[in-house]
Motif scaffolding. Structure first.
Motif, PDB file in Angstrom:
ATOM      1  N   LEU A 103      36.752  76.962  18.877  1.00 46.07           N
ATOM      2  CA  LEU A 103      36.311  77.794  20.001  1.00 46.07           C
ATOM      3  C   LEU A 103      37.460  78.555  20.655  1.00 46.07           C
ATOM      4  CD1 LEU A 103      33.733  75.422  21.721  1.00 46.07           C
ATOM      5  CD2 LEU A 103      33.287  77.417  20.283  1.00 46.07           C
ATOM      6  N   LYS A 104      38.661  78.301  20.184  1.00 47.03           N
ATOM      7  CA  LYS A 104      39.843  78.935  20.783  1.00 47.03           C
ATOM      8  C   LYS A 104      39.770  80.460  20.705  1.00 47.03           C
ATOM      9  CE  LYS A 104      44.738  78.132  21.147  1.00 47.03           C
ATOM     10  NZ  LYS A 104      45.874  77.355  20.654  1.00 47.03           N
ATOM     11  N   ALA A 105      39.183  81.003  19.643  1.00 45.07           N
ATOM     12  CA  ALA A 105      39.058  82.455  19.515  1.00 45.07           C
ATOM     13  C   ALA A 105      38.217  83.050  20.646  1.00 45.07           C
ATOM     14  CB  ALA A 105      38.434  82.808  18.167  1.00 45.07           C
ATOM     15  N   HIS A 106      37.230  82.300  21.122  1.00 48.99           N
ATOM     16  CA  HIS A 106      36.350  82.778  22.189  1.00 48.99           C
ATOM     17  C   HIS A 106      36.845  82.386  23.581  1.00 48.99           C
ATOM     18  CE1 HIS A 106      33.350  83.995  19.291  1.00 48.99           C
ATOM     19  NE2 HIS A 106      33.429  82.804  18.731  1.00 48.99           N
ATOM     20  N   LEU A 107      37.480  81.218  23.684  1.00 48.22           N
ATOM     21  CA  LEU A 107      37.813  80.674  24.999  1.00 48.22           C
ATOM     22  C   LEU A 107      39.309  80.502  25.247  1.00 48.22           C
ATOM     23  CD1 LEU A 107      35.021  77.949  25.074  1.00 48.22           C
ATOM     24  CD2 LEU A 107      35.079  80.065  26.394  1.00 48.22           C
ATOM     25  N   GLY A 108      40.129  80.944  24.320  1.00 44.96           N
ATOM     26  CA  GLY A 108      41.573  80.728  24.426  1.00 44.96           C
ATOM     27  C   GLY A 108      42.212  81.248  25.702  1.00 44.96           C
ATOM     28  N   THR A 109      41.653  82.306  26.271  1.00 44.96           N
ATOM     29  CA  THR A 109      42.211  82.861  27.508  1.00 44.96           C
ATOM     30  C   THR A 109      41.421  82.443  28.746  1.00 44.96           C
ATOM     31  OG1 THR A 109      40.928  84.895  27.273  1.00 44.96           O
ATOM     32  CG2 THR A 109      43.135  84.870  26.287  1.00 44.96           C
ATOM     33  N   SER A 110      40.426  81.590  28.568  1.00 43.59           N
ATOM     34  CA  SER A 110      39.623  81.119  29.702  1.00 43.59           C
ATOM     35  C   SER A 110      40.436  80.160  30.560  1.00 43.59           C
ATOM     36  CB  SER A 110      38.369  80.394  29.201  1.00 43.59           C
ATOM     37  OG  SER A 110      37.531  81.282  28.513  1.00 43.59           O
ATOM     38  N   PRO A 111      40.071  80.055  31.834  1.00 42.85           N
ATOM     39  CA  PRO A 111      40.759  79.084  32.685  1.00 42.85           C
ATOM     40  C   PRO A 111      40.532  77.661  32.167  1.00 42.85           C
ATOM     41  CG  PRO A 111      39.192  80.400  33.963  1.00 42.85           C
ATOM     42  CD  PRO A 111      39.046  80.797  32.541  1.00 42.85           C
ATOM     43  N   VAL A 112      41.464  76.798  32.485  1.00 45.00           N
ATOM     44  CA  VAL A 112      41.400  75.397  32.072  1.00 45.00           C
ATOM     45  C   VAL A 112      41.351  74.546  33.336  1.00 45.00           C
ATOM     46  CG1 VAL A 112      42.662  73.553  30.895  1.00 45.00           C
ATOM     47  CG2 VAL A 112      42.648  75.867  29.937  1.00 45.00           C
ATOM     48  N   GLY A 113      40.563  73.471  33.290  1.00 42.24           N
ATOM     49  CA  GLY A 113      40.479  72.578  34.434  1.00 42.24           C
ATOM     50  C   GLY A 113      40.202  71.152  34.000  1.00 42.24           C
ATOM     51  N   ILE A 114      40.290  70.263  34.950  1.00 44.22           N
ATOM     52  CA  ILE A 114      40.024  68.842  34.732  1.00 44.22           C
ATOM     53  C   ILE A 114      38.704  68.527  35.434  1.00 44.22           C
ATOM     54  CG2 ILE A 114      40.888  66.490  35.078  1.00 44.22           C
ATOM     55  CD1 ILE A 114      42.747  68.138  33.326  1.00 44.22           C
ATOM     56  N   PRO A 115      37.659  68.168  34.680  1.00 46.95           N
ATOM     57  CA  PRO A 115      36.341  67.978  35.305  1.00 46.95           C
ATOM     58  C   PRO A 115      36.243  66.757  36.221  1.00 46.95           C
ATOM     59  CG  PRO A 115      36.250  67.478  32.958  1.00 46.95           C
ATOM     60  CD  PRO A 115      37.614  68.038  33.239  1.00 46.95           C
ATOM     61  N   TYR A 116      37.021  65.726  35.937  1.00 43.15           N
ATOM     62  CA  TYR A 116      36.999  64.513  36.751  1.00 43.15           C
ATOM     63  C   TYR A 116      38.345  63.807  36.569  1.00 43.15           C
ATOM     64  CZ  TYR A 116      35.639  62.721  32.172  1.00 43.15           C
ATOM     65  OH  TYR A 116      35.596  62.458  30.818  1.00 43.15           O
ATOM     66  N   PRO A 117      38.711  62.900  37.461  1.00 41.69           N
ATOM     67  CA  PRO A 117      40.013  62.246  37.365  1.00 41.69           C
ATOM     68  C   PRO A 117      40.229  61.567  36.001  1.00 41.69           C
ATOM     69  CG  PRO A 117      38.987  61.742  39.453  1.00 41.69           C
ATOM     70  CD  PRO A 117      37.960  62.467  38.629  1.00 41.69           C
ATOM     71  N   ASN A 118      41.417  61.713  35.479  1.00 40.95           N
ATOM     72  CA  ASN A 118      41.847  61.123  34.205  1.00 40.95           C
ATOM     73  C   ASN A 118      41.189  61.744  32.973  1.00 40.95           C
ATOM     74  OD1 ASN A 118      43.580  59.299  35.559  1.00 40.95           O
ATOM     75  ND2 ASN A 118      41.831  57.973  35.957  1.00 40.95           N
ATOM     76  N   ALA A 119      40.472  62.852  33.134  1.00 40.90           N
ATOM     77  CA  ALA A 119      39.866  63.530  31.986  1.00 40.90           C
ATOM     78  C   ALA A 119      40.903  64.425  31.327  1.00 40.90           C
ATOM     79  CB  ALA A 119      38.675  64.370  32.434  1.00 40.90           C
ATOM     80  N   ARG A 120      40.667  64.725  30.071  1.00 45.87           N
ATOM     81  CA  ARG A 120      41.503  65.698  29.369  1.00 45.87           C
ATOM     82  C   ARG A 120      41.134  67.089  29.859  1.00 45.87           C
ATOM     83  NH1 ARG A 120      41.154  63.223  23.292  1.00 45.87           N
ATOM     84  NH2 ARG A 120      42.592  61.507  23.686  1.00 45.87           N
ATOM     85  N   PRO A 121      42.020  68.046  29.691  1.00 48.98           N
ATOM     86  CA  PRO A 121      41.687  69.421  30.102  1.00 48.98           C
ATOM     87  C   PRO A 121      40.498  69.963  29.304  1.00 48.98           C
ATOM     88  CG  PRO A 121      44.053  69.196  29.733  1.00 48.98           C
ATOM     89  CD  PRO A 121      43.409  67.925  29.233  1.00 48.98           C
ATOM     90  N   HIS A 122      39.696  70.761  29.974  1.00 50.46           N
ATOM     91  CA  HIS A 122      38.542  71.437  29.387  1.00 50.46           C
ATOM     92  C   HIS A 122      38.620  72.916  29.752  1.00 50.46           C
ATOM     93  CE1 HIS A 122      36.991  67.373  29.148  1.00 50.46           C
ATOM     94  NE2 HIS A 122      35.835  67.780  28.650  1.00 50.46           N
ATOM     95  N   TRP A 123      38.018  73.761  28.904  1.00 49.48           N
ATOM     96  CA  TRP A 123      37.886  75.159  29.289  1.00 49.48           C
ATOM     97  C   TRP A 123      36.795  75.271  30.346  1.00 49.48           C
ATOM     98  CZ3 TRP A 123      38.175  75.552  23.541  1.00 49.48           C
ATOM     99  CH2 TRP A 123      39.410  76.050  23.113  1.00 49.48           C
ATOM    100  N   ILE A 124      36.957  76.213  31.235  1.00 50.21           N
ATOM    101  CA  ILE A 124      35.933  76.522  32.227  1.00 50.21           C
ATOM    102  C   ILE A 124      35.186  77.749  31.714  1.00 50.21           C
ATOM    103  CG2 ILE A 124      35.503  77.295  34.586  1.00 50.21           C
ATOM    104  CD1 ILE A 124      38.035  75.692  35.373  1.00 50.21           C
ATOM    105  N   LEU A 125      33.870  77.623  31.612  1.00 42.21           N
ATOM    106  CA  LEU A 125      33.041  78.688  31.050  1.00 42.21           C
ATOM    107  C   LEU A 125      32.391  79.507  32.150  1.00 42.21           C
ATOM    108  CD1 LEU A 125      31.828  79.957  28.478  1.00 42.21           C
ATOM    109  CD2 LEU A 125      29.920  78.357  28.723  1.00 42.21           C
ATOM    110  N   ASP A 126      32.513  80.820  32.028  1.00 44.73           N
ATOM    111  CA  ASP A 126      31.834  81.755  32.921  1.00 44.73           C
ATOM    112  C   ASP A 126      30.484  82.079  32.282  1.00 44.73           C
ATOM    113  OD1 ASP A 126      30.893  83.799  34.493  1.00 44.73           O
ATOM    114  OD2 ASP A 126      32.561  85.162  34.071  1.00 44.73           O
ATOM    115  N   LEU A 127      29.418  81.483  32.774  1.00 44.54           N
ATOM    116  CA  LEU A 127      28.091  81.677  32.184  1.00 44.54           C
ATOM    117  C   LEU A 127      27.574  83.103  32.325  1.00 44.54           C
ATOM    118  CD1 LEU A 127      26.129  78.410  33.021  1.00 44.54           C
ATOM    119  CD2 LEU A 127      27.061  79.136  30.832  1.00 44.54           C
TER     120      LEU A 127
END
Length: 106
Positions: free
Chosen positions: A55-79
């Motif tokens: 999914l990096k081709a589609h989301l590589g420049t998207s913001p990254v965030g942590i959804p909950y404490p101790n989670a790995r980073p996730h992309w933030i999707l603009d619906l």
């Protein structure tokens, strides 16, 4: 802050073009399922996607965030960005297995 019911309804409405969309609440947050596949995590009124390499081709420049404490980073999707959402959802539906409920031991 937990995700609001209004935001979850908006997420479902935004994904209405997909055959089957449902939301499962968990600890005040939610998992969004498309065709019984868990594809989005919604925390604090934000949609998160696991950082899958394809999914990096589609989301590589998207913001990254942590959804909950101790989670790995996730992309933030603009619906609202349909040019990104449609291929990402298609890839996730095609590559995410359907979760099978485990039977309880008697």
């Amino acid at each position: 802050m937990a995700t609001s019911i209004e935001y979850l309804e908006w997420v479902k409405e935004t994904l209405r073009d997909w055959s089957s969309v449902r939301v499962r609440r968990m600890f005040g947050e939610a998992m969004v399922y498309v065709d019984d596949r868990p594809i989005f995590l919604v925390c604090n009124n934000t949609v998160y996607i696991k950082m899958w390499e394809p999914l990096k081709a589609h989301l590589g420049t998207s913001p990254v965030g942590i959804p909950y404490p101790n989670a790995r980073p996730h992309w933030i999707l603009d619906l609202e960005d349909r040019q990104t959402v449609d291929p990402v959802v298609r890839w996730l539906v095609d590559n995410t297995p359907i979760l099978i409920k485990k039977q309880k031991k008697a």
